[in-house]
Scaffold this motif. Structure first.
Motif, PDB file in Angstrom:
ATOM      1  N   MET B   1      40.309  50.162  44.215  1.00  0.00           N
ATOM      2  CA  MET B   1      40.141  48.708  43.949  1.00  0.00           C
ATOM      3  C   MET B   1      41.846  48.340  44.443  1.00  0.00           C
ATOM      4  SD  MET B   1      38.813  46.937  40.464  1.00  0.00           S
ATOM      5  CE  MET B   1      40.321  44.785  40.591  1.00  0.00           C
ATOM      6  N   ILE B   2      41.095  47.027  45.352  1.00  0.00           N
ATOM      7  CA  ILE B   2      42.375  46.158  45.513  1.00  0.00           C
ATOM      8  C   ILE B   2      42.791  45.244  44.357  1.00  0.00           C
ATOM      9  CG2 ILE B   2      43.809  44.559  47.487  1.00  0.00           C
ATOM     10  CD1 ILE B   2      42.814  47.936  48.274  1.00  0.00           C
ATOM     11  N   LEU B   3      44.470  44.824  44.197  1.00  0.00           N
ATOM     12  CA  LEU B   3      44.586  44.084  43.087  1.00  0.00           C
ATOM     13  C   LEU B   3      45.047  43.148  44.275  1.00  0.00           C
ATOM     14  CD1 LEU B   3      46.206  45.967  40.846  1.00  0.00           C
ATOM     15  CD2 LEU B   3      44.224  44.785  40.481  1.00  0.00           C
ATOM     16  N   SER B   4      44.311  41.625  43.225  1.00  0.00           N
ATOM     17  CA  SER B   4      44.617  40.421  44.327  1.00  0.00           C
ATOM     18  C   SER B   4      45.781  39.431  43.683  1.00  0.00           C
ATOM     19  CB  SER B   4      43.740  39.157  44.425  1.00  0.00           C
ATOM     20  OG  SER B   4      43.617  39.352  43.014  1.00  0.00           O
ATOM     21  N   ALA B   5      47.005  39.434  44.505  1.00  0.00           N
ATOM     22  CA  ALA B   5      48.991  39.395  43.319  1.00  0.00           C
ATOM     23  C   ALA B   5      49.038  37.602  43.456  1.00  0.00           C
ATOM     24  CB  ALA B   5      49.842  39.954  43.746  1.00  0.00           C
ATOM     25  N   PRO B   6      49.474  36.971  42.231  1.00  0.00           N
ATOM     26  CA  PRO B   6      49.571  38.372  41.409  1.00  0.00           C
ATOM     27  C   PRO B   6      48.670  37.505  39.990  1.00  0.00           C
ATOM     28  CG  PRO B   6      50.979  35.587  41.099  1.00  0.00           C
ATOM     29  CD  PRO B   6      50.472  35.971  42.479  1.00  0.00           C
ATOM     30  N   ASP B   7      47.978  38.802  40.043  1.00  0.00           N
ATOM     31  CA  ASP B   7      46.927  38.934  38.983  1.00  0.00           C
ATOM     32  C   ASP B   7      46.875  38.322  37.379  1.00  0.00           C
ATOM     33  OD1 ASP B   7      44.214  38.418  39.545  1.00  0.00           O
ATOM     34  OD2 ASP B   7      44.591  41.093  40.075  1.00  0.00           O
ATOM     35  N   ARG B   8      46.568  37.594  36.543  1.00  0.00           N
ATOM     36  CA  ARG B   8      46.737  37.581  35.498  1.00  0.00           C
ATOM     37  C   ARG B   8      45.204  37.473  34.319  1.00  0.00           C
ATOM     38  NH1 ARG B   8      49.501  35.014  31.824  1.00  0.00           N
ATOM     39  NH2 ARG B   8      51.394  34.905  33.744  1.00  0.00           N
ATOM     40  N   TYR B   9      45.652  38.144  33.466  1.00  0.00           N
ATOM     41  CA  TYR B   9      44.017  38.422  32.377  1.00  0.00           C
ATOM     42  C   TYR B   9      44.729  38.329  30.803  1.00  0.00           C
ATOM     43  CZ  TYR B   9      42.171  41.215  35.700  1.00  0.00           C
ATOM     44  OH  TYR B   9      41.999  42.131  37.031  1.00  0.00           O
TER      45      TYR B   9
END
Lengths: 102, 435
Positions: B1-9
């Motif tokens: 899985m590729i993370l789209s940056a910047p991710d926020r959770y």
């Protein structure tokens, strides 16, 4: 004196045949920081307590060799080196030991 | 899985072991946006435990879990062995009640169980990213606001980070919560999974079909180091392990595999393993310092759960349950923090309060006492097992000597090895340290 051979299957090297590894060929996640320190270390406990014998003292070269490819990532060397001379990281994501049962 | 940056959770959970997955599952159920980051190829591939998971604490996460989860066998028989070189003293508890719903405990193999558990978290709405190492926390103004992963553009931002990265917890060290554990605060354990047919397991361990047994083995199993061995029955394999304090391995210059072979070759252990085929060898550390060795478990924007927080109670074979319950308490605090929009250390200190009020800290404080006592008393490992075996040997050997003479002989033998005052102190000390 009778020399007893280790029973078949009892050596760590044989036991590791069953363990799956995905080895990071580019870099070791275990680094001995100061080789001189190992030369001065009298007991070299890492060569004994490591459950898979990653660390070996080479008398000729006077240094510890690190067979990181068979490391099962328990972390004992990080804590057990009396001089905190082992830089211990996790292998790169997805690399290192991959247990089948756990 | 590729993370789209910047991710926020809302929350990022580091580690998909029992604590991390339980936290992810409960957070997702509570409607929070949660990411769980795991360094293995799949959840479970880096995870090791002896192999006993308890029904009731796990139901605090997923009610009725055992009806769907890949368990091995419900445990109906728990045995305790004390070994010397050629003898054994045994005790145990078996109950048919443990063989029926709702059960007490199950043997599990973590690679199978953790995969299933993570699937439940994903189904509940958590996002899981595998093959990814978390290398550090991200700080802003002294607060933890996310984690740096080993991926390109792999920074992940979250209101709260939960460190569930196990006994080595590099993350809580990065966050400045933790120094390093001492060699006498961890046990080093090796374990083998040994294949054996179901019928053979049931015959050998006196079990009905699909029932399981555990044996905890003290004494000669550890070459006089502080620890114990175990044999747990799985469906068609045995989990066989032995461990001791790392400080004892260092002091006695014993290799863990040498200890494993010593254990497996004890005549009484060997008989149970005969004909089995070793399928996997593994090693793992267990935090064994009790309450005294625990790091601070919270700071601005971060909570620490499970083994990472040093939560284990080895004398009662508990650890998995503490991981699960600590995750549940951490989630409760995360939810409250989000309701108030306050992620400060002060707000998150509520987690420590909840731990303190739970059975966990009560048990861990007691365990610290136990561990410290037995570390100072090598007699319990080196002297008493032999004396007990000799006494029983004397008493149970039928040789036309009057019983009273036998009792006097036993007493003389014991007193020749330990002065009465020391004996009394040891007995009282042991009782006190265990209660």
């Amino acid at each position: 004196m009778q020399v007893t051979q280790p029973a078949p299957g009892s050596r760590v090297e044989e036991k590791l045949y069953n363990v799956r590894f995905k080895t990071d060929e580019d870099q070791s996640h275990l680094i001995v920081m100061d080789a001189q320190m190992c030369a001065r270390c009298t007991d070299k406990p890492c060569t004994t307590f490591c459950p898979v014998n990653v660390y070996k003292w080479e008398t000729g070269d006077r240094k510890i060799t690190v067979s990181y490819e068979k490391c099962v990532e328990c972390g004992a060397c990080r804590i057990g080196c009396p001089y905190f001379n082992i830089e211990w990281r996790y292998p790169k994501g997805g690399f290192g030991v991959q247990y089948k049962f756990g | 899985m590729i993370l789209s940056a910047p991710d926020r959770y809302d929350v990022v959970v580091v580690g998909a072991g029992l604590a991390g997955t339980a936290a992810s599952y409960l957070l997702a159920k509570a409607g929070m946006n949660v990411l769980c980051v795991e360094r293995g190829e799949e959840p479970g591939t880096k995870n090791v435990m002896g192999g006993i998971l308890y029904r009731q604490p796990t139901e605090k996460i997923i009610p009725g879990w055992w009806k769907d989860a890949p368990t091995e066998r419900p445990i109906v028989d728990e045995r305790l062995w004390l070994l010397t070189q050629d003898s054994m003293v045994q005790a145990g508890f078996r109950s048919a009640r443990y063989g029926e719903e709702p059960y007490n405990a199950f043997s599990v193999l973590r690679v199978k169980f953790d995969k299933w558990f993570a699937d439940q978290a994903i189904a509940a709405g958590a996002t899981l990213v595998t093959n990814t190492v978390v290398e550090d926390v991200i700080r802003e103004n002294g607060r933890v606001v996310g984690v740096k992963t080993g991926r390109d553009q792999g920074d992940i931002y979250a209101n709260i980070v939960i460190a569930a990265d196990g006994v080595n917890s590099l993350l809580s060290k990065r966050a400045g919560l933790h120094g390093e554990l001492a060699p006498n605060q961890v046990a080093l354990v090796t374990k083998e999974v040994i294949n054996m047919s179901r019928e053979k397991i049931e015959d050998r361990f006196l079990l009905n079909p699909n029932e399981g047994a555990t044996i905890e083995i003290f004494g000669d199993s550890t070459m006089a180091m502080l620890g114990y061995g175990f044999i747990y029955t799985n469906r068609d394999s045995l989990s066989v392990g032995v461990g001791a304090l790392l400080s004892d391995f260092i002091r006695k210059k014993i290799n863990p595999n040498v200890l494993m072979e010593h254990f497996k070759n004890h005549p009484m252990v060997k008989k149970l393993l005969e004909g089995g085929e070793a399928k996997e060898y593994m090693a793992h550390m267990i935090p064994e310092g009790g309450a005294a060795a625990m790091p601070p478990v919270y700071s601005d924007g971060i909570l620490v759960v499970g083994d990472a927080a040093g939560l284990s109670n080895p004398i009662y074979r508990e650890g998995s349950n503490l991981a699960l319950i600590s995750a549940k308490l951490a989630v409760q605090v995360c939810v409250e923090a989000h309701q108030r929009g306050d992620f400060s250390a002060h707000a998150l200190s509520r987690y420590k309060t909840l731990l303190d009020e739970s059975f966990i800290m009560d048990d861990l404080r007691a365990y610290s006492k136990t561990s410290q006592f037995f570390q100072k008393k090598p007699e319990f490992l080196e002297k008493y097992p032999g004396l007990l075996v000799d006494a029983l040997h004397e008493l149970l050997t039928v040789d036309s000597v009057p019983k009273r003479a036998k009792q006097r002989k036993i007493l003389r033998q014991v007193l020749a090895n330990r002065r009465p005052w020391d004996l009394a102190k040891d007995a009282i000390g042991a009782l006190r340290s265990l209660t």
